[in-house]
Design a protein around this motif. Structure first.
Motif, PDB file in Angstrom:
ATOM      1  N   ALA A 148       0.834  -1.202   0.000  1.00  0.00           N
ATOM      2  CA  ALA A 148       0.000   0.000   0.000  1.00  0.00           C
ATOM      3  C   ALA A 148       0.870   1.253   0.000  1.00  0.00           C
ATOM      4  O   ALA A 148       2.036   1.230   0.407  1.00  0.00           O
ATOM      5  CB  ALA A 148      -0.920   0.004   1.217  1.00  0.00           C
ATOM      6  N   THR A 149       0.311   2.347  -0.453  1.00  0.00           N
ATOM      7  CA  THR A 149       1.047   3.611  -0.497  1.00  0.00           C
ATOM      8  C   THR A 149       0.876   4.411   0.786  1.00  0.00           C
ATOM      9  O   THR A 149       1.376   5.524   0.875  1.00  0.00           O
ATOM     10  CB  THR A 149       0.567   4.452  -1.692  1.00  0.00           C
ATOM     11  N   TRP A 150       0.145   3.857   1.760  1.00  0.00           N
ATOM     12  CA  TRP A 150      -0.065   4.582   3.011  1.00  0.00           C
ATOM     13  C   TRP A 150       0.293   3.709   4.207  1.00  0.00           C
ATOM     14  O   TRP A 150       0.343   2.482   4.115  1.00  0.00           O
ATOM     15  CB  TRP A 150      -1.519   5.050   3.129  1.00  0.00           C
ATOM     16  N   ASP A 166      -3.679  11.166  -5.749  1.00  0.00           N
ATOM     17  CA  ASP A 166      -2.865  10.511  -4.731  1.00  0.00           C
ATOM     18  C   ASP A 166      -2.559  11.520  -3.619  1.00  0.00           C
ATOM     19  O   ASP A 166      -2.136  12.645  -3.896  1.00  0.00           O
ATOM     20  CB  ASP A 166      -1.572  10.033  -5.400  1.00  0.00           C
ATOM     21  N   TYR A 167      -2.741  11.112  -2.363  1.00  0.00           N
ATOM     22  CA  TYR A 167      -2.547  12.046  -1.248  1.00  0.00           C
ATOM     23  C   TYR A 167      -1.137  12.598  -1.191  1.00  0.00           C
ATOM     24  O   TYR A 167      -0.901  13.715  -0.695  1.00  0.00           O
ATOM     25  CB  TYR A 167      -2.907  11.360   0.073  1.00  0.00           C
ATOM     26  N   ARG A 168      -0.180  11.856  -1.737  1.00  0.00           N
ATOM     27  CA  ARG A 168       1.208  12.319  -1.679  1.00  0.00           C
ATOM     28  C   ARG A 168       1.453  13.506  -2.606  1.00  0.00           C
ATOM     29  O   ARG A 168       2.384  14.295  -2.369  1.00  0.00           O
ATOM     30  CB  ARG A 168       2.149  11.163  -2.011  1.00  0.00           C
ATOM     31  N   LEU A 169       0.641  13.654  -3.633  1.00  0.00           N
ATOM     32  CA  LEU A 169       0.768  14.835  -4.495  1.00  0.00           C
ATOM     33  C   LEU A 169       0.417  16.101  -3.721  1.00  0.00           C
ATOM     34  O   LEU A 169       1.015  17.160  -3.936  1.00  0.00           O
ATOM     35  CB  LEU A 169      -0.127  14.696  -5.728  1.00  0.00           C
ATOM     36  N   MET A 170      -0.561  16.006  -2.820  1.00  0.00           N
ATOM     37  CA  MET A 170      -0.901  17.165  -1.995  1.00  0.00           C
ATOM     38  C   MET A 170       0.224  17.473  -1.010  1.00  0.00           C
ATOM     39  O   MET A 170       0.528  18.642  -0.732  1.00  0.00           O
ATOM     40  CB  MET A 170      -2.215  16.933  -1.258  1.00  0.00           C
ATOM     41  N   ILE A 171       0.847  16.435  -0.478  1.00  0.00           N
ATOM     42  CA  ILE A 171       1.999  16.656   0.408  1.00  0.00           C
ATOM     43  C   ILE A 171       3.123  17.349  -0.359  1.00  0.00           C
ATOM     44  O   ILE A 171       3.740  18.306   0.132  1.00  0.00           O
ATOM     45  CB  ILE A 171       2.487  15.325   1.012  1.00  0.00           C
ATOM     46  N   ASP A 172       3.401  16.883  -1.570  1.00  0.00           N
ATOM     47  CA  ASP A 172       4.408  17.545  -2.416  1.00  0.00           C
ATOM     48  C   ASP A 172       4.074  19.027  -2.571  1.00  0.00           C
ATOM     49  O   ASP A 172       4.954  19.896  -2.469  1.00  0.00           O
ATOM     50  CB  ASP A 172       4.435  16.911  -3.811  1.00  0.00           C
ATOM     51  N   ASN A 173       2.812  19.309  -2.843  1.00  0.00           N
ATOM     52  CA  ASN A 173       2.350  20.679  -3.063  1.00  0.00           C
ATOM     53  C   ASN A 173       2.592  21.552  -1.839  1.00  0.00           C
ATOM     54  O   ASN A 173       3.091  22.681  -1.935  1.00  0.00           O
ATOM     55  CB  ASN A 173       0.862  20.648  -3.431  1.00  0.00           C
ATOM     56  N   GLU A 226      -7.935   7.885   0.622  1.00  0.00           N
ATOM     57  CA  GLU A 226      -9.206   7.192   0.409  1.00  0.00           C
ATOM     58  C   GLU A 226      -8.946   5.949  -0.436  1.00  0.00           C
ATOM     59  O   GLU A 226      -9.211   4.834  -0.013  1.00  0.00           O
ATOM     60  CB  GLU A 226     -10.205   8.110  -0.279  1.00  0.00           C
ATOM     61  N   THR A 227      -8.403   6.153  -1.614  1.00  0.00           N
ATOM     62  CA  THR A 227      -7.952   5.070  -2.494  1.00  0.00           C
ATOM     63  C   THR A 227      -6.549   5.426  -2.966  1.00  0.00           C
ATOM     64  O   THR A 227      -5.971   6.429  -2.540  1.00  0.00           O
ATOM     65  CB  THR A 227      -8.894   4.906  -3.703  1.00  0.00           C
ATOM     66  N   GLU A 228      -6.011   4.622  -3.874  1.00  0.00           N
ATOM     67  CA  GLU A 228      -4.672   4.896  -4.394  1.00  0.00           C
ATOM     68  C   GLU A 228      -4.624   6.217  -5.165  1.00  0.00           C
ATOM     69  O   GLU A 228      -3.553   6.805  -5.328  1.00  0.00           O
ATOM     70  CB  GLU A 228      -4.218   3.749  -5.313  1.00  0.00           C
ATOM     71  N   SER A 229      -5.759   6.688  -5.645  1.00  0.00           N
ATOM     72  CA  SER A 229      -5.752   7.900  -6.471  1.00  0.00           C
ATOM     73  C   SER A 229      -6.743   8.963  -5.994  1.00  0.00           C
ATOM     74  O   SER A 229      -7.040   9.898  -6.740  1.00  0.00           O
ATOM     75  CB  SER A 229      -6.059   7.538  -7.933  1.00  0.00           C
ATOM     76  N   THR A 230      -7.239   8.837  -4.760  1.00  0.00           N
ATOM     77  CA  THR A 230      -8.126   9.850  -4.188  1.00  0.00           C
ATOM     78  C   THR A 230      -7.813  10.003  -2.708  1.00  0.00           C
ATOM     79  O   THR A 230      -7.292   9.077  -2.074  1.00  0.00           O
ATOM     80  CB  THR A 230      -9.620   9.476  -4.343  1.00  0.00           C
ATOM     81  N   HIS A 231      -8.125  11.176  -2.167  1.00  0.00           N
ATOM     82  CA  HIS A 231      -7.921  11.372  -0.734  1.00  0.00           C
ATOM     83  C   HIS A 231      -8.868  12.442  -0.193  1.00  0.00           C
ATOM     84  O   HIS A 231      -9.495  13.186  -0.954  1.00  0.00           O
ATOM     85  CB  HIS A 231      -6.468  11.737  -0.427  1.00  0.00           C
TER      86      HIS A 231
END
Length: 342
Positions: free
Chosen positions: A2-4, A147-154, A260-265
């Motif tokens: 998992a990515t989380w 992906d939630y990690r894109l928001m972290i990057d931002n 939420e999923t691999e591509s939503t948060h």
């Protein structure tokens, strides 16, 4: 893999979102149902009836219990059956639905998705500005298709403010100020100090005066998926430094990215501030303004997610401005690996 990280507290909702009626929300791939019991505490359970898997969030509240709307199986707040579909049938208490540990703190409802025995409330992040005297805190929630990690990057790369948020908090000086990145344990810090600059529109209004200011941005990533950003301005010559800066107006932007999923948060955003704390009207107006600023981020990141999926042969590249997000991703990956090995 998992990515989380599973063994962690995640924000599932704002305190105002959860009431007596069930709320459905998927956290880390798990469909959950949350509601407040009669004593106002929060119950969280798997959003699937153990009989025919109808979502329990469609069910009927009866006291602290929930009755499935399909065949009438009644479950207590502990997830254990209290009545079977046939009233003449003896209650089988082995019929149950999984429940999850919950903590309500700092205006948020926190849920632990991983191993129950490891759910220590002391591990909930200390969001001191959100509960401290002399500060006021409010915010909102966005469902974001990335992906939630894109928001972290931002959030760990505020150079984007110059272009994405021009007209509110962006300015050219952000691109010119040097970056300082540091990793301390399970946290990443990215600092930017901008001395003697013109305050952007929002901050000049908050300070209520014209003239040059010292401006700061200190981003702090906290596992599993939080970013807190210490921001503000102080009049030039007031003595503010990157280490100590209570001379002007200061805010703490609070961001929780719950997968939420691999591509939503779920993106829970807000800001605690130490100015105009008694002005409820300003709080409401500022919440609306902040919502508009973050909506600009959502537009960019959802487009980025679509581009990632449309270009599977390409990969993300990291430059100097991406160091904060890169370090945060490394911490997440190490924590996931350590949890899997354990």
């Amino acid at each position: 893999m998992a990515t989380w990280l599973e063994n962690a507290w995640y924000v599932a909702a704002w305190d105002y979102e959860v009431d007596s009626e069930p709320l459905a929300r998927t956290i880390c791939g798990v469909p959950l149902m949350l509601y407040r019991k009669l004593d106002r505490s929060v119950a969280a359970m798997r959003d699937a009836c153990p009989h025919r898997l109808l979502p329990l969030s469609l069910g009927l509240r009866e006291g602290d219990s929930i009755r499935c709307r399909y065949h009438g199986l009644k479950l207590g707040a502990d997830g254990v059956a209290e009545e079977m579909p046939l009233k003449s049938e003896a209650v089988n208490r082995r019929v149950c639905v999984q429940t999850y540990p919950v903590v309500e703190r700092h205006r948020f409802i926190w849920v632990w998705i991983g191993e129950r025995e490891k759910a220590d409330p002391a591990l909930v992040p200390d969001l001191w500005p959100c509960s401290a005297q002399g500060w006021v805190f409010d915010g909102g929630h966005y469902a974001v298709a990335c992906d939630y990690r894109l928001m972290i990057d931002n959030l760990m790369d505020l150079t984007h403010e110059t272009y994405v948020h021009a007209g509110s908090i962006g300015q050219q000086e952000i691109l010119e100020a040097p970056l300082e990145c540091e990793v301390k344990g399970e946290r990443v810090y990215l600092s930017r100090w901008m001395p003697g600059v013109d305050a952007p529109p929002f901050w000049s209004g908050a300070l209520r005066q014209e003239g040059k200011v010292d401006r700061w941005q200190i981003c702090e990533f906290v596992l599993p998926s939080a970013v807190m950003i210490d921001v503000g301005v102080a009049p030039l010559g007031a003595g503010a430094t990157i280490e100590k800066h209570d001379q002007g107006v200061r805010g703490m932007v609070v961001d929780f990215m719950t997968p939420e999923t691999e591509s939503t948060h779920h993106y829970f955003w807000g800001m605690a501030r130490n100015f105009d704390t008694g002005d409820a009207g300003f709080t409401a107006r500022f919440r609306q303004q902040q919502s508009g600023v973050f909506a600009q981020d959502v537009e960019i990141l959802e487009a980025q997610q679509r581009a990632i999926e449309a270009n599977p042969d390409l990969k993300l590249n990291a430059y100097r401005i991406d160091e904060g997000g890169t370090r945060a991703r490394q911490l997440i990956a190490r924590a996931i690996k350590a949890n899997a090995e354990a």
